[in-house]
Motif scaffolding. Structure first.
Motif, short mmCIF file in Angstrom:
data_model
loop_
_atom_site.label_atom_id
_atom_site.label_comp_id
_atom_site.label_asym_id
_atom_site.label_seq_id
_atom_site.Cartn_x
_atom_site.Cartn_y
_atom_site.Cartn_z
N ARG A 164 0.83 -1.21 0.00
CA ARG A 164 0.00 0.00 0.00
C ARG A 164 0.86 1.25 0.00
O ARG A 164 0.57 2.23 -0.70
CB ARG A 164 -0.95 0.00 1.20
CG ARG A 164 -2.03 -1.06 1.17
CD ARG A 164 -3.22 -0.67 0.32
NE ARG A 164 -3.96 0.44 0.87
CZ ARG A 164 -5.02 0.35 1.67
NH1 ARG A 164 -5.48 -0.83 2.04
NH2 ARG A 164 -5.61 1.45 2.10
N HIS A 183 -3.73 8.72 0.87
CA HIS A 183 -4.97 7.98 1.10
C HIS A 183 -4.94 6.60 0.44
O HIS A 183 -5.68 5.70 0.84
CB HIS A 183 -6.20 8.77 0.64
CG HIS A 183 -6.00 9.55 -0.63
ND1 HIS A 183 -5.25 10.71 -0.68
CD2 HIS A 183 -6.42 9.32 -1.89
CE1 HIS A 183 -5.24 11.16 -1.93
NE2 HIS A 183 -5.93 10.35 -2.69
N VAL A 184 -4.05 6.42 -0.54
CA VAL A 184 -3.90 5.09 -1.14
C VAL A 184 -3.45 4.08 -0.08
O VAL A 184 -3.85 2.92 -0.08
CB VAL A 184 -2.90 5.13 -2.32
CG1 VAL A 184 -2.50 3.73 -2.75
CG2 VAL A 184 -3.50 5.92 -3.48
N ALA A 213 -6.61 4.42 3.27
CA ALA A 213 -8.04 4.14 3.11
C ALA A 213 -8.39 2.77 3.67
O ALA A 213 -7.56 1.86 3.69
CB ALA A 213 -8.43 4.21 1.64
N PHE A 236 -8.35 -0.64 -0.49
CA PHE A 236 -7.81 -0.13 -1.74
C PHE A 236 -7.85 -1.24 -2.79
O PHE A 236 -7.34 -2.33 -2.58
CB PHE A 236 -6.36 0.39 -1.57
CG PHE A 236 -5.83 1.03 -2.83
CD1 PHE A 236 -4.83 0.42 -3.58
CD2 PHE A 236 -6.35 2.24 -3.27
CE1 PHE A 236 -4.36 1.01 -4.76
CE2 PHE A 236 -5.89 2.83 -4.44
CZ PHE A 236 -4.89 2.22 -5.17
N CYS A 268 -9.87 4.00 -3.85
CA CYS A 268 -9.85 4.10 -2.39
C CYS A 268 -11.28 4.03 -1.90
O CYS A 268 -12.16 4.71 -2.43
CB CYS A 268 -9.29 5.45 -1.94
SG CYS A 268 -7.52 5.64 -2.14
#
Lengths: 245, 245
Positions: free
Chosen positions: B57, B69-70, B73, B76, B160
């Motif tokens: 991630r 945010h990748v 979240a 993903f 996301c």
């Protein structure tokens, strides 16, 4: 399961419609919902053409391979990937449009599909039926000429909308495990998943055709990707400025 | 306006999430709803990879241009256009996969987008927020290697998903009259529509940035399409077998 999830899961293509009209207000709402979908960097690289003219509808039905519902549906939209508008805006600010990027082609095609899928969901929420018409890509130049599409615009597909006059079954999809991987591509088990799905589709085709159609997903894929498909697309796109650099 | 229409219209990208988990059951339902979207000739040319591994991630967040945010979240997903499965099925029936057709590339890219948009609608109906991550195409080979994607598969974008920790305004879209034509491409009036929308976006940017950002849609488009974009895509796709013949 909420109402929207039920709606999404219940989708099937509708190709037979009643003569009940699809109103302008409905089409406006459907397209506004389409516009509400995400769009890369807000480019909104999509233009929708609602085709009302009966003669044009007949011609589009022929272009799409004699799909009568293209002419008879309550409403017919042609969803176009459109880089022309962004070009206009760019040049209006003294910029030079960078033509032919593969990335821009992908971006516009994706934008068109996101918009269209929201249109379908919106329409189905209103009780309408919908069917994508990829067949427009059988004759994309003829479609482009008919609708006076400028360069940097190409018709991705059509969309039939109308009040359903049929209630087909939902088509089974591939097993989730074949389609959804965990951290890596789900390579292991694809063959088994395909084999299982083949039998599920054999039963589906047999039932749907009253015993006439004996096929499987794999056999359909052999027909679909085991031969050339719309070999004119590359040249057509290049002529429109989508040179794919 | 029904609940689904309200939901569609309310979409905006969410890039800030709480730490509340997105459950496996939710992801399964979201992807099944994705699968329920139309797919050309039932090819279902999409594979979704849910990335849980924290190290992966982080790398994907970097590949996408340092989009935190990748990594953060709740879930993903990497949405991949996939012709590999159809190839397997075709060859399993003794067929020869016809590699490199532009049409098949379009078809798989569209399928991926239709699936993804249904995923977004499903997720939002559950109260989750979503954001497309086209930034994966900044480094598509690195993404492909990380996820062990075979040839004939390419990562179109990420998604996301998570419980929103922000409530941004919905971004205004182009006027409907610029985007929806009647029987022909709506060429007349594009310049005026763009000008009006420019002012609407100027006000939107100013408000959203507390006065810091002074821009318009046209200026954004000049930046976006007035220069090369991801020039590596063509070569990357060709290496994967998407030779675009």
């Amino acid at each position: 399961m909420n109402e929207t999830l039920r709606l999404l899961r219940a989708h099937r293509s509708i190709r037979k419609f009643t003569s009940e009209t699809v109103t302008d207000a409905q089409v406006s709402e459907i397209v506004r919902c389409g516009q509400a979908a995400a769009t890369s960097s807000n480019i909104q690289a999509v233009t929708v053409i609602r085709v009302r003219d009966a003669a044009k509808r007949e011609r589009l039905a022929e272009f799409a391979g004699n799909q009568a519902h293209v002419a008879s549906a309550g409403a017919f939209l042609v969803i176009c990937a459109d880089l022309n508008r962004a070009r206009l805006a760019c040049e209006g600010q003294g910029g030079t449009f960078c033509e032919g990027m593969t990335e821009h082609f992908i971006l516009a095609t994706v934008d068109a599909a996101l918009l269209a899928q929201n249109c379908v969901v919106a329409a189905e929420s209103m009780g309408l039926g919908a069917c994508y018409i990829g067949g427009l890509r059988n004759n994309p130049q003829a479609v482009s000429d008919l609708l006076a599409l400028p360069r940097q615009v190409y018709p991705v597909f059509g969309l039939c909308l109308g009040h359903p006059d049929q209630n087909p079954a939902v088509k089974p999809r591939l097993p989730l495990a074949a389609v959804l991987g965990e951290d890596v591509y789900p390579g292991a088990g694809q063959a088994e998943a395909i084999a299982a799905y083949d039998e599920e589709m054999r039963a589906y085709y047999r039932e749907r055709s009253g015993g006439a159609k004996d096929s499987t997903w794999s056999l359909e894929m052999k027909a679909l990707v085991g031969r050339e498909a719309r070999p004119h697309m590359r040249g057509f796109l290049a002529d429109r400025g989508f040179t794919m650099m």
